[in-house]
Design a protein around this motif. Structure first.
Motif, PDB file in Angstrom:
ATOM      1  N   GLN A   1       0.844  -1.188   0.000  1.00  0.00           N
ATOM      2  CA  GLN A   1       0.000   0.000   0.000  1.00  0.00           C
ATOM      3  C   GLN A   1       0.882   1.242   0.000  1.00  0.00           C
ATOM      4  O   GLN A   1       1.838   1.331   0.768  1.00  0.00           O
ATOM      5  N   VAL A   2       0.551   2.174  -0.837  1.00  0.00           N
ATOM      6  CA  VAL A   2       1.288   3.429  -0.920  1.00  0.00           C
ATOM      7  C   VAL A   2       0.286   4.572  -0.825  1.00  0.00           C
ATOM      8  O   VAL A   2      -0.732   4.573  -1.515  1.00  0.00           O
ATOM      9  N   SER A  25       4.155   7.439   1.323  1.00  0.00           N
ATOM     10  CA  SER A  25       4.359   6.669   2.544  1.00  0.00           C
ATOM     11  C   SER A  25       4.880   5.289   2.179  1.00  0.00           C
ATOM     12  O   SER A  25       4.828   4.881   1.019  1.00  0.00           O
ATOM     13  N   GLY A  26       5.374   4.573   3.153  1.00  0.00           N
ATOM     14  CA  GLY A  26       5.816   3.213   2.902  1.00  0.00           C
ATOM     15  C   GLY A  26       7.297   3.128   2.579  1.00  0.00           C
ATOM     16  O   GLY A  26       7.933   4.103   2.196  1.00  0.00           O
ATOM     17  N   ALA A  98       1.444   6.243  -8.547  1.00  0.00           N
ATOM     18  CA  ALA A  98       2.494   5.243  -8.438  1.00  0.00           C
ATOM     19  C   ALA A  98       2.101   3.991  -9.205  1.00  0.00           C
ATOM     20  O   ALA A  98       0.956   3.536  -9.121  1.00  0.00           O
ATOM     21  N   SER A  99       3.065   3.451  -9.935  1.00  0.00           N
ATOM     22  CA  SER A  99       2.817   2.269 -10.754  1.00  0.00           C
ATOM     23  C   SER A  99       3.837   1.185 -10.419  1.00  0.00           C
ATOM     24  O   SER A  99       5.025   1.462 -10.276  1.00  0.00           O
ATOM     25  N   ASP A 112      -1.354   2.319  -9.896  1.00  0.00           N
ATOM     26  CA  ASP A 112      -2.024   1.579  -8.832  1.00  0.00           C
ATOM     27  C   ASP A 112      -2.495   2.475  -7.689  1.00  0.00           C
ATOM     28  O   ASP A 112      -3.446   2.131  -6.985  1.00  0.00           O
ATOM     29  N   TYR A 113      -1.801   3.570  -7.465  1.00  0.00           N
ATOM     30  CA  TYR A 113      -2.140   4.459  -6.357  1.00  0.00           C
ATOM     31  C   TYR A 113      -2.114   5.903  -6.845  1.00  0.00           C
ATOM     32  O   TYR A 113      -1.274   6.271  -7.681  1.00  0.00           O
ATOM     33  N   TRP A 114      -3.016   6.705  -6.267  1.00  0.00           N
ATOM     34  CA  TRP A 114      -3.156   8.099  -6.648  1.00  0.00           C
ATOM     35  C   TRP A 114      -3.200   8.983  -5.411  1.00  0.00           C
ATOM     36  O   TRP A 114      -3.725   8.591  -4.370  1.00  0.00           O
ATOM     37  N   GLY A 115      -2.696  10.191  -5.566  1.00  0.00           N
ATOM     38  CA  GLY A 115      -2.862  11.198  -4.537  1.00  0.00           C
ATOM     39  C   GLY A 115      -4.198  11.910  -4.705  1.00  0.00           C
ATOM     40  O   GLY A 115      -4.958  11.627  -5.638  1.00  0.00           O
TER      41      GLY A 115
END
Length: 124
Positions: A1-2, A25-26, A98-99, A112-115
């Motif tokens: 998880q990011v 994070s992470g 983030a990918s 995969d993750y977005w702000g």
């Protein structure tokens, strides 16, 4: 998880510059390629730039090449987007993402993750 948190947006006059930051994070930040996108009201999300895990591979949209610079500091878990010569048409919400792909992508569905985004408003 990011988890990603953008900052650095604001109101800027045309011709000015900004540096957007995206703090992650992470402990696995260095294993993600990172990208910047933006979305203006009534428009689709637009790819801007991407940077690979180690920062060695960069890719820009033709529409921003020469004015936008992406960089990352893996020690600080942060990716940056430096923007110069701002134009009113740069007004948008700017997102980092983030990918898991090592080299990044210009396709937003491959992230995969977005702000949550940071607003950039450029006045003429």
């Amino acid at each position: 998880q990011v988890q990603l948190v953008e900052s650095g947006g604001g109101l800027v006059q045309a011709g000015g510059s900004l540096r957007l930051s995206c703090a992650a994070s992470g402990r696995t930040f260095s294993r993600y390629a990172m990208g910047w996108f933006r979305q203006a009201p009534g428009k689709e999300r637009e790819f801007l730039a991407t940077i690979s895990w180690g920062g060695g591979n960069l890719y820009y949209s033709d529409s921003v090449k020469g004015r936008f610079t992406i960089s990352r500091d893996n020690a600080k878990n942060t990716v940056y987007l430096q923007i110069i010569s701002l134009k009113p048409e740069d007004t948008a919400v700017y997102y980092c993402a983030a990918s898991r792909r090592s080299s990044g992508s210009y396709i937003y569905t491959e992230y995969d993750y977005w702000g949550q985004g940071t607003q950039v408003t450029v006045s003429s």
